[in-house]
Write a protein that holds these residues in place. Structure first.
Motif, short mmCIF file in Angstrom:
data_model
loop_
_atom_site.label_atom_id
_atom_site.label_comp_id
_atom_site.label_asym_id
_atom_site.label_seq_id
_atom_site.Cartn_x
_atom_site.Cartn_y
_atom_site.Cartn_z
N HIS A 361 27.57 35.85 33.59
CA HIS A 361 28.12 34.50 33.45
C HIS A 361 29.61 34.54 33.13
O HIS A 361 30.41 33.78 33.72
CB HIS A 361 27.38 33.74 32.35
CG HIS A 361 28.03 32.44 31.97
ND1 HIS A 361 28.08 31.37 32.84
CD2 HIS A 361 28.67 32.05 30.83
CE1 HIS A 361 28.72 30.37 32.25
NE2 HIS A 361 29.09 30.76 31.04
N VAL A 362 30.01 35.44 32.24
CA VAL A 362 31.42 35.55 31.87
C VAL A 362 32.23 36.08 33.06
O VAL A 362 33.37 35.66 33.27
CB VAL A 362 31.59 36.46 30.64
CG1 VAL A 362 33.06 36.63 30.28
CG2 VAL A 362 30.83 35.88 29.45
N VAL A 363 31.65 36.99 33.83
CA VAL A 363 32.33 37.47 35.04
C VAL A 363 32.64 36.30 35.96
O VAL A 363 33.76 36.18 36.48
CB VAL A 363 31.46 38.52 35.77
CG1 VAL A 363 32.03 38.82 37.16
CG2 VAL A 363 31.37 39.81 34.95
N ARG A 364 31.67 35.42 36.16
CA ARG A 364 31.89 34.24 37.01
C ARG A 364 32.99 33.35 36.44
O ARG A 364 33.88 32.87 37.17
CB ARG A 364 30.60 33.43 37.13
CG ARG A 364 29.54 34.02 38.03
CD ARG A 364 28.47 32.99 38.35
NE ARG A 364 27.40 33.57 39.14
CZ ARG A 364 26.29 34.08 38.65
NH1 ARG A 364 26.11 34.10 37.33
NH2 ARG A 364 25.36 34.58 39.44
N VAL A 365 32.94 33.13 35.13
CA VAL A 365 33.93 32.26 34.49
C VAL A 365 35.34 32.82 34.65
O VAL A 365 36.28 32.11 35.00
CB VAL A 365 33.59 32.06 33.00
CG1 VAL A 365 34.73 31.35 32.27
CG2 VAL A 365 32.30 31.26 32.85
N LEU A 366 35.50 34.12 34.40
CA LEU A 366 36.81 34.74 34.49
C LEU A 366 37.35 34.74 35.92
O LEU A 366 38.54 34.54 36.15
CB LEU A 366 36.75 36.17 33.94
CG LEU A 366 36.56 36.27 32.41
CD1 LEU A 366 36.30 37.71 32.01
CD2 LEU A 366 37.78 35.73 31.68
N ILE A 367 36.46 34.95 36.88
CA ILE A 367 36.88 34.87 38.28
C ILE A 367 37.36 33.45 38.58
O ILE A 367 38.34 33.24 39.31
CB ILE A 367 35.74 35.28 39.22
CG1 ILE A 367 35.49 36.80 39.09
CG2 ILE A 367 36.05 34.92 40.67
CD1 ILE A 367 34.33 37.32 39.91
N GLY A 368 36.69 32.47 37.98
CA GLY A 368 37.12 31.08 38.15
C GLY A 368 38.49 30.81 37.58
O GLY A 368 39.20 29.91 38.04
N TYR A 369 38.89 31.59 36.59
CA TYR A 369 40.24 31.46 36.01
C TYR A 369 41.29 32.24 36.81
O TYR A 369 42.45 32.26 36.44
CB TYR A 369 40.24 31.94 34.56
CG TYR A 369 39.77 30.93 33.56
CD1 TYR A 369 40.61 29.89 33.13
CD2 TYR A 369 38.49 30.98 33.04
CE1 TYR A 369 40.18 28.96 32.21
CE2 TYR A 369 38.05 30.04 32.11
CZ TYR A 369 38.89 29.03 31.70
OH TYR A 369 38.45 28.11 30.78
N GLY A 370 40.86 32.90 37.87
CA GLY A 370 41.81 33.60 38.73
C GLY A 370 42.06 35.04 38.38
O GLY A 370 43.09 35.60 38.78
N THR A 371 41.14 35.66 37.66
CA THR A 371 41.36 37.06 37.31
C THR A 371 41.34 37.95 38.54
O THR A 371 40.64 37.68 39.52
CB THR A 371 40.29 37.54 36.31
OG1 THR A 371 40.62 38.84 35.86
CG2 THR A 371 38.91 37.58 36.95
N LYS A 372 42.12 39.01 38.50
CA LYS A 372 42.16 39.97 39.60
C LYS A 372 40.96 40.91 39.50
O LYS A 372 40.58 41.33 38.40
CB LYS A 372 43.46 40.78 39.55
CG LYS A 372 44.70 39.93 39.80
CD LYS A 372 45.96 40.78 39.67
CE LYS A 372 47.21 39.92 39.86
NZ LYS A 372 48.46 40.71 39.67
N LEU A 373 40.40 41.24 40.65
CA LEU A 373 39.24 42.12 40.65
C LEU A 373 39.63 43.58 40.54
O LEU A 373 38.77 44.43 40.27
CB LEU A 373 38.42 41.91 41.94
CG LEU A 373 37.90 40.48 42.16
CD1 LEU A 373 37.03 40.42 43.40
CD2 LEU A 373 37.13 39.99 40.95
N ARG A 374 40.89 43.88 40.75
CA ARG A 374 41.37 45.26 40.65
C ARG A 374 42.45 45.36 39.58
O ARG A 374 43.25 44.44 39.43
CB ARG A 374 41.94 45.73 41.99
CG ARG A 374 40.89 45.97 43.07
CD ARG A 374 39.90 47.02 42.59
NE ARG A 374 38.88 47.29 43.56
CZ ARG A 374 38.94 48.31 44.42
NH1 ARG A 374 39.98 49.11 44.42
NH2 ARG A 374 37.94 48.53 45.24
N PRO A 375 42.52 46.47 38.85
CA PRO A 375 43.57 46.63 37.84
C PRO A 375 44.93 46.74 38.53
O PRO A 375 45.01 47.13 39.70
CB PRO A 375 43.20 47.95 37.15
CG PRO A 375 42.38 48.69 38.15
CD PRO A 375 41.63 47.64 38.92
#
Length: 540
Positions: A361-375
């Motif tokens: 659930h937190v992964v989904r939320v953070l992706i919704g905030y525009g987090t990058k999937l790669r460092p």
């Protein structure tokens, strides 16, 4: 088809025997997860771990388990040991035994209250002892002198919240001599214990009798490259650090308010590591107003402290404080892609933390905030963390957002997550022969052999990995790898699957091959791999 029978339907001794065998087979890490099945499983699993102790908390195959399991479980194990005939031969059980006996004599509790006191005291020792001293303490028995025993009893009275007993011990020197500022090896400093346990009346009493509230003179100035000094993985009721940090970790707002009054308030300038760790404690406990208050005390906005926002964001994720996570992102302006500036954690974002812990659930939320999937630079990415942990739902989310499936499969195989590897093959049938970077399909079998994972070896063959792949060198042959880098029983298993036997130079085998010295064998996900333990690694 035959009629299925629930395990709970077996006679109690048979059911217990089955569960004990299961715990031995899968280890403590996986067994603890089974507590979620139902109440009967929970009770029986706990009995196998704490009472029967079929797998030792100090098993050398899992050297970190004594730090990773919750203090309540660690305390329950120590309490049972304190009641065994060998209690006086081990330091922590011996301390718990002597303290409980004396506290019983002083308080004369009912049987029900006595059992509760014993549990609380044992758990307090489990959380109060510095984890880095555990290994040394358990190696032998230390003689407890009269002064240490007195201090142990004083700390136990604080743990129990028994103010009259605390007063009698501190003031009646004819009864016992204790020090209000002594840092007890087994329980911690008295004031911090009271703060962590939420006993505000005892906190006020200790402060009135000279308890030291001042900051550690050796405390370092805060630097974004310094790691936090929180040793305990589980910090609830931990007396570690300053009194303020202990109160915040325990979630005790009344005590935190008391310690932030002018006469006790720590100085935020220059900013010290302990003050930052108190801010972190507020975030971990979900006390956003205290986080705000401490930041305001520094006289600067959070953005003026490089790396601190990202550190707090990860702490909020790790300790299930989604509300604070959102506030940090929306109100405090923390960059969702912030990474730690700590030298050893330079690539770990909030998303990576959530993925590693399987918080879909937190992964989904953070992706919704525009987090990058790669460092932003070299290092493990969230997909790797999710796959190595065997977290299927988190992996699915990341794959659906375009992450490479071959990488997920590689990490699943590498970490022994057979259930995830099966799920990936079912979803992507051709994945078994796909390449990722320089990795070839042959490397998958090599990983499984090195991890001594018999289930993964058999699955890779069933999934379509050719028995005789195009090996470049003799050293790459599965049988050679098994005979030189894994173990004899792994090589024998390969023979049963149809692999061709190979001659090797046995003198080239490393010392860990025989598995005689378990402290030297290869490890995977915190488990030292042997014939007894290879199945302890995976999530399921």
């Amino acid at each position: 088809m035959g009629r299925s029978v629930k395990l709970e339907a077996f006679p109690a001794p048979v059911f217990m025997s089955i569960i004990e065998h299961l715990v031995v087979s899968i280890g403590i890490y996986k067994a603890v997860l089974l507590r979620r099945v139902n109440r009967s499983f929970n009770a029986t699993i706990l009995h196998a771990i704490c009472v029967s102790q079929v797998v030792d908390m100090y098993d050398p195959a899992t050297p970190h388990v004594k730090y990773d399991i919750p203090p309540s479980l660690r305390g329950a194990i120590l309490l049972i040991r304190s009641r065994s005939p060998n209690a006086t031969k081990q330091e922590l059980p011996s301390v718990i035994l002597s303290v409980n006996r004396e506290i019983d004599r002083l308080t004369q509790p009912t049987e029900e209250r006595r059992d509760e006191q014993h549990r609380i005291i044992s758990e307090a020792v489990a959380v109060g002892i510095n984890p880095f001293k555990l290994n040394y303490i358990e190696k032998g028995l230390k003689d407890i002198d009269e002064e240490t025993h007195a201090q142990n009893l004083f700390c136990a009275a604080i743990v129990l919240g028994n103010l009259p007993l605390v007063k009698s011990m501190l003031e009646d020197l004819a009864l016992i001599s204790v020090r209000v500022n002594a840092n007890n090896l087994y329980f911690g400093p008295p004031l911090q214990i009271a703060c962590a346990r939420g006993h505000i009346d005892i906190v006020r009493y200790l402060l009135s009798h000279g308890a030291n509230i001042q900051e550690d003179s050796e405390d370092l100035d805060w630097n974004p490259n310094l790691r936090l000094r929180v040793f305990q993985k589980h910090v609830y009721q931990s007396p570690e650090g300053s009194p303020l940090r202990a109160a915040l970790h325990g979630g005790h707002e009344d005590i935190a308010n008391l310690l932030l009054e002018p006469e006790y308030r720590p100085s935020p300038t220059p900013l010290k590591m302990e003050f930052v760790e108190s801010i972190v404690a507020a975030v971990r406990s979900g006390l956003y107003p205290f986080y705000q208050r401490l930041i305001q005390m520094t006289g600067k906005p959070l953005s003026d402290y490089p790396g601190l926002g990202g550190k707090l964001l990860r702490e909020a994720v790790e300790y299930n404080q989604e509300g604070i996570m959102r506030m940090l992102l929306e109100k405090d302006g923390v960059d969702v892609n912030s990474v730690s500036d700590e030298a050893t954690l330079s690539t770990r974002s909030a998303l990576y933390t959530a993925a590693c812990m399987g918080k879909a659930h937190v992964v989904r939320v953070l992706i919704g905030y525009g987090t990058k999937l790669r460092p932003p630079h070299y290092g493990p990415c969230p997909l790797e963390g999710a796959a190595r942990g065997g977290h299927e739902e988190a992996v699915e989310i990341l794959l659906d957002h375009g992450e490479p499936r071959a990488l997920a499969f590689k990490c699943a195989v590498e970490s022994g997550q057979v259930h995830l590897a099966k799920w990936l093959v079912a979803r992507y049938p051709s994945i078994i022969m796909e390449k990722y970077g320089r990795m070839r399909p042959i490397n998958l079998m090599s990983m499984a052999i090195m991890n001594k994972n018999l289930d993964m070896i058999a699955f890779l063959l069933d999934a379509g990995l050719p028995l005789n792949y195009e090996y470049i060198a003799h050293s790459e042959l599965p049988m050679v790898e098994a005979k030189t880098s894994a173990a004899e029983w792994v090589a024998n298993f390969l023979l049963t699957l149809g692999f061709k036997d190979e001659e090797i130079d046995e003198s080239a085998r490393p010392a860990y091959y025989s598995e005689v010295d378990i402290t030297k064998v290869l490890s995977c996900r915190g488990v030292r791999l042997t014939k007894r333990t290879w199945n302890w690694v995976s999530k399921y």
